[in-house]
Design a protein around this motif. Structure first.
Motif, PDB file in Angstrom:
ATOM      1  N   HIS A  11       0.841  -1.197   0.000  1.00 38.74           N
ATOM      2  CA  HIS A  11       0.000   0.000   0.000  1.00 38.74           C
ATOM      3  C   HIS A  11       0.876   1.247   0.000  1.00 38.74           C
ATOM      4  O   HIS A  11       1.866   1.301   0.724  1.00 38.74           O
ATOM      5  N   ASP A  15      -4.684   1.171   4.412  1.00 34.07           N
ATOM      6  CA  ASP A  15      -6.149   1.114   4.464  1.00 34.07           C
ATOM      7  C   ASP A  15      -6.723   1.858   5.662  1.00 34.07           C
ATOM      8  O   ASP A  15      -7.822   2.395   5.592  1.00 34.07           O
ATOM      9  N   GLU A  21      -7.469   4.033   0.214  1.00 27.72           N
ATOM     10  CA  GLU A  21      -8.469   3.183  -0.434  1.00 27.72           C
ATOM     11  C   GLU A  21      -7.830   1.938  -1.048  1.00 27.72           C
ATOM     12  O   GLU A  21      -6.702   1.989  -1.525  1.00 27.72           O
ATOM     13  N   LEU A  23      -7.319   0.400  -3.799  1.00 32.55           N
ATOM     14  CA  LEU A  23      -7.329   0.534  -5.253  1.00 32.55           C
ATOM     15  C   LEU A  23      -5.946   0.171  -5.808  1.00 32.55           C
ATOM     16  O   LEU A  23      -4.936   0.351  -5.121  1.00 32.55           O
ATOM     17  N   VAL A  24      -5.908  -0.287  -7.030  1.00 31.73           N
ATOM     18  CA  VAL A  24      -4.632  -0.608  -7.669  1.00 31.73           C
ATOM     19  C   VAL A  24      -3.727   0.625  -7.678  1.00 31.73           C
ATOM     20  O   VAL A  24      -2.521   0.528  -7.447  1.00 31.73           O
ATOM     21  N   SER A  25      -4.299   1.795  -7.893  1.00 31.70           N
ATOM     22  CA  SER A  25      -3.505   3.026  -7.954  1.00 31.70           C
ATOM     23  C   SER A  25      -2.941   3.435  -6.593  1.00 31.70           C
ATOM     24  O   SER A  25      -2.116   4.340  -6.513  1.00 31.70           O
ATOM     25  N   ASN A  26      -3.377   2.780  -5.512  1.00 30.98           N
ATOM     26  CA  ASN A  26      -2.829   3.027  -4.185  1.00 30.98           C
ATOM     27  C   ASN A  26      -1.880   1.891  -3.794  1.00 30.98           C
ATOM     28  O   ASN A  26      -1.746   1.542  -2.637  1.00 30.98           O
ATOM     29  N   TRP A  85      -3.497   1.792 -13.790  1.00 30.93           N
ATOM     30  CA  TRP A  85      -2.812   0.952 -12.818  1.00 30.93           C
ATOM     31  C   TRP A  85      -1.583   1.640 -12.218  1.00 30.93           C
ATOM     32  O   TRP A  85      -0.940   1.084 -11.332  1.00 30.93           O
ATOM     33  N   ASP A  88      -0.843   6.409  -7.893  1.00 27.90           N
ATOM     34  CA  ASP A  88      -1.417   7.743  -7.844  1.00 27.90           C
ATOM     35  C   ASP A  88      -0.385   8.738  -7.304  1.00 27.90           C
ATOM     36  O   ASP A  88       0.166   8.548  -6.218  1.00 27.90           O
TER      37      ASP A  88
END
Length: 102
Positions: A11, A15, A21, A23-26, A85, A88
């Protein structure tokens, strides 16, 4: 890394954090050593997708594994081909600020 069994999903922002979140971008795909170093703020990734190794590690001399880790300092990460993907940049900025303040 070709051996997928050696990769972890890390991550960027956990979380439990307000912006963490699932998410793949995280997330980042890291080997277990780099994942641990990232979680301990020994390695950071800037919003411009560049790896930074902490000053403490850069100044330390502790064998070949640490020397290998140091070679990643100021190197770009490999980005997924799909933009959705990619890590972020805002999440990376939040996390990198924490790395830089340690």
């Amino acid at each position: 890394m070709k051996e997928l069994g050696l990769l972890d999903a890390a991550h960027i922002v956990g979380d439990a954090q307000p912006s963490g979140e699932p998410l793949v971008s995280n997330g980042l795909s890291l080997c277990s050593i780099h994942h641990r170093a990232f979680d301990q703020n020994l390695v950071g990734i800037s919003p411009d997708y560049e790896v930074h190794v902490s000053r403490n590690l850069l100044e330390d001399e502790d064998g070949p594994m640490l020397e290998l880790l140091k070679t990643f300092h100021r190197e770009p990460i490999v980005l997924p081909s799909r933009h959705a993907w990619r890590p972020d940049r805002e999440q990376l900025a939040v996390r990198f600020e924490r790395f830089a303040s340690d």
